[in-house]
Design an enzyme around this catalytic site. Structure first.
Site, short mmCIF file in Angstrom:
data_model
loop_
_atom_site.label_atom_id
_atom_site.label_comp_id
_atom_site.label_asym_id
_atom_site.label_seq_id
_atom_site.Cartn_x
_atom_site.Cartn_y
_atom_site.Cartn_z
N ASN A 9 54.36 31.90 47.72
CA ASN A 9 53.30 30.96 47.37
C ASN A 9 53.00 31.19 45.89
O ASN A 9 52.44 32.22 45.53
CB ASN A 9 52.05 31.20 48.22
CG ASN A 9 50.91 30.26 47.85
OD1 ASN A 9 50.96 29.54 46.86
ND2 ASN A 9 49.86 30.28 48.65
N ARG A 11 50.79 30.22 44.03
CA ARG A 11 49.37 30.37 43.71
C ARG A 11 48.84 31.77 44.05
O ARG A 11 47.70 32.10 43.71
CB ARG A 11 48.56 29.31 44.44
CG ARG A 11 48.92 27.90 43.95
CD ARG A 11 48.10 26.84 44.64
NE ARG A 11 46.68 27.03 44.35
CZ ARG A 11 45.72 26.63 45.15
NH1 ARG A 11 45.99 26.05 46.29
NH2 ARG A 11 44.46 26.83 44.83
N CYS A 12 49.64 32.59 44.71
CA CYS A 12 49.22 33.93 45.14
C CYS A 12 49.66 34.97 44.12
O CYS A 12 50.85 35.07 43.79
CB CYS A 12 49.84 34.20 46.51
SG CYS A 12 49.69 35.92 47.05
N SER A 13 48.73 35.78 43.65
CA SER A 13 49.07 36.78 42.63
C SER A 13 50.06 37.83 43.15
O SER A 13 50.98 38.22 42.43
CB SER A 13 47.81 37.46 42.10
OG SER A 13 47.16 38.19 43.12
#
Length: 116
Positions: A9, A11-13
């Site tokens: 993903n 958007r996931c750090s």
């Protein structure tokens, strides 16, 4: 060069950190954006086998959808939990890296180094 897949993903750090770690290791990387291209039931079952986890252990239990769908109910079967992940991909823990017929969750990102 090791061929790896990352269930990712952007958007996931933690997912981004894990991807960067793989890029540093000069791996050939297949990126699977599971929110755009959700996994099917057999793919999730394969992940569970490779990870040695139950479906509940592979779920993001703090997601709103987890609570809204009543997934904390201990009477739900493994089959029902897997179907919930199929129906709501956001529930899948991430990132997951597959390499050498093994899998690891990148939390922390360094966890994936053991399977390379």
């Amino acid at each position: 060069m090791t061929m790896v897949s990352i269930i990712h993903n952007p958007r996931c750090s933690k997912s981004r950190q894990t991807l960067a770690l793989l890029e540093e290791r000069d791996c050939e990387i297949q990126i699977v954006e599971y929110l755009k291209f959700p996994l099917n039931k057999s793919e999730i079952e394969d992940l569970l086998t490779k990870l040695g986890l139950s479906a509940r252990e592979l779920m993001r239990t703090k997601e709103t959808e987890y609570k809204e769908q009543g997934l904390a109910n201990t009477k739900l079967t493994e089959e029902q939990l897997i179907q919930a992940i199929v129906d709501t991909p956001k529930l899948l823990e991430r990132p997951i890296v597959l390499a050498n017929d093994k899998a690891a969750i990148g939390r922390p990102p360094e966890n994936v180094l053991a399977i390379l």
